[in-house]
Design a protein around this motif. Sequence first.
Motif, PDB file in Angstrom:
ATOM      1  N   PRO A 166       0.826  -1.203   0.000  1.00 41.10           N
ATOM      2  CA  PRO A 166       0.000   0.000   0.000  1.00 41.10           C
ATOM      3  C   PRO A 166       0.866   1.263   0.000  1.00 41.10           C
ATOM      4  N   GLY A 167       0.304   2.334  -0.501  1.00 43.35           N
ATOM      5  CA  GLY A 167       1.028   3.605  -0.527  1.00 43.35           C
ATOM      6  C   GLY A 167       1.211   4.163   0.871  1.00 43.35           C
ATOM      7  N   PRO A 168       2.079   5.171   1.006  1.00 45.23           N
ATOM      8  CA  PRO A 168       2.371   5.753   2.324  1.00 45.23           C
ATOM      9  C   PRO A 168       1.133   6.241   3.066  1.00 45.23           C
ATOM     10  N   GLN A 169       0.131   6.694   2.362  1.00 41.63           N
ATOM     11  CA  GLN A 169      -1.081   7.198   3.016  1.00 41.63           C
ATOM     12  C   GLN A 169      -1.872   6.090   3.704  1.00 41.63           C
ATOM     13  N   HIS A 170      -1.598   4.833   3.384  1.00 36.11           N
ATOM     14  CA  HIS A 170      -2.305   3.702   3.985  1.00 36.11           C
ATOM     15  C   HIS A 170      -1.441   2.921   4.976  1.00 36.11           C
ATOM     16  N   ARG A 171      -0.267   3.435   5.273  1.00 29.99           N
ATOM     17  CA  ARG A 171       0.633   2.751   6.201  1.00 29.99           C
ATOM     18  C   ARG A 171       0.564   3.407   7.571  1.00 29.99           C
ATOM     19  N   ILE A 172       0.907   2.608   8.590  1.00 31.17           N
ATOM     20  CA  ILE A 172       0.995   3.155   9.940  1.00 31.17           C
ATOM     21  C   ILE A 172       2.346   2.793  10.526  1.00 31.17           C
ATOM     22  N   THR A 173       2.769   3.569  11.483  1.00 32.94           N
ATOM     23  CA  THR A 173       4.053   3.294  12.130  1.00 32.94           C
ATOM     24  C   THR A 173       3.884   2.168  13.138  1.00 32.94           C
ATOM     25  N   ARG A 174       4.996   1.638  13.579  1.00 28.28           N
ATOM     26  CA  ARG A 174       4.978   0.595  14.598  1.00 28.28           C
ATOM     27  C   ARG A 174       4.326   1.120  15.881  1.00 28.28           C
ATOM     28  N   GLU A 175       4.612   2.354  16.226  1.00 25.45           N
ATOM     29  CA  GLU A 175       4.034   2.950  17.429  1.00 25.45           C
ATOM     30  C   GLU A 175       2.510   3.072  17.299  1.00 25.45           C
ATOM     31  N   GLU A 176       2.036   3.488  16.119  1.00 21.12           N
ATOM     32  CA  GLU A 176       0.576   3.584  15.902  1.00 21.12           C
ATOM     33  C   GLU A 176      -0.076   2.212  15.994  1.00 21.12           C
ATOM     34  N   PHE A 177       0.597   1.213  15.448  1.00 19.48           N
ATOM     35  CA  PHE A 177       0.068  -0.148  15.501  1.00 19.48           C
ATOM     36  C   PHE A 177      -0.008  -0.625  16.939  1.00 19.48           C
ATOM     37  N   ARG A 178       1.038  -0.400  17.707  1.00 15.84           N
ATOM     38  CA  ARG A 178       1.024  -0.799  19.119  1.00 15.84           C
ATOM     39  C   ARG A 178      -0.078  -0.080  19.880  1.00 15.84           C
ATOM     40  N   ALA A 179      -0.286   1.196  19.571  1.00 18.12           N
ATOM     41  CA  ALA A 179      -1.354   1.947  20.238  1.00 18.12           C
ATOM     42  C   ALA A 179      -2.717   1.346  19.916  1.00 18.12           C
ATOM     43  N   GLN A 180      -2.908   0.904  18.671  1.00 15.32           N
ATOM     44  CA  GLN A 180      -4.172   0.259  18.289  1.00 15.32           C
ATOM     45  C   GLN A 180      -4.393  -1.035  19.072  1.00 15.32           C
ATOM     46  N   LEU A 181      -3.317  -1.742  19.363  1.00 14.10           N
ATOM     47  CA  LEU A 181      -3.399  -2.989  20.106  1.00 14.10           C
ATOM     48  C   LEU A 181      -3.510  -2.764  21.610  1.00 14.10           C
ATOM     49  N   GLY A 182      -3.245  -1.532  22.017  1.00 15.53           N
ATOM     50  CA  GLY A 182      -3.294  -1.231  23.442  1.00 15.53           C
ATOM     51  C   GLY A 182      -2.037  -1.660  24.167  1.00 15.53           C
ATOM     52  N   ALA A 183      -0.959  -1.798  23.411  1.00 12.46           N
ATOM     53  CA  ALA A 183       0.312  -2.250  24.016  1.00 12.46           C
ATOM     54  C   ALA A 183       1.198  -1.090  24.394  1.00 12.46           C
TER      55      ALA A 183
END
Length: 115
Positions: free
Chosen positions: A98-115
């Motif tokens: 996916p293009g950059p507009q559809h990517r998330i950082t590792r930190e954003e992903f962890r925040a989504q998981l509540g980690a």
Amino acid sequence: MLTRMTAQHHEPPVAGRLAETPAAIRAALAASAVPGVVAQYETELDAAFARAREIGDLRVLTTVVRGWWIDALEWQRDPAGQREFLARMERYLAEGPPGPQHRITREEFRAQLGA
């Protein structure tokens, strides 16, 4: 007279948990996964058996079995999610990631998981 003695470590099976054996993995995949996944499992398992015999090291086989056991657990837990994942991977292989507009950082992903 030759006798073969082996020391084996066995963990008692946990009720309701998929056994970490080729037969149990095959059954779980057959019940939950798409047919291509079962065929891929069989191919990789056969290759691991052959390689283990060839080099005399069972770690090749146990590594493949453990990896597929984890996959089988995921197919049991969320078959629809696994199908979505496979479709996404096929799309990425065909069209690229996916293009950059559809990517998330590792930190954003962890925040989504509540980690």
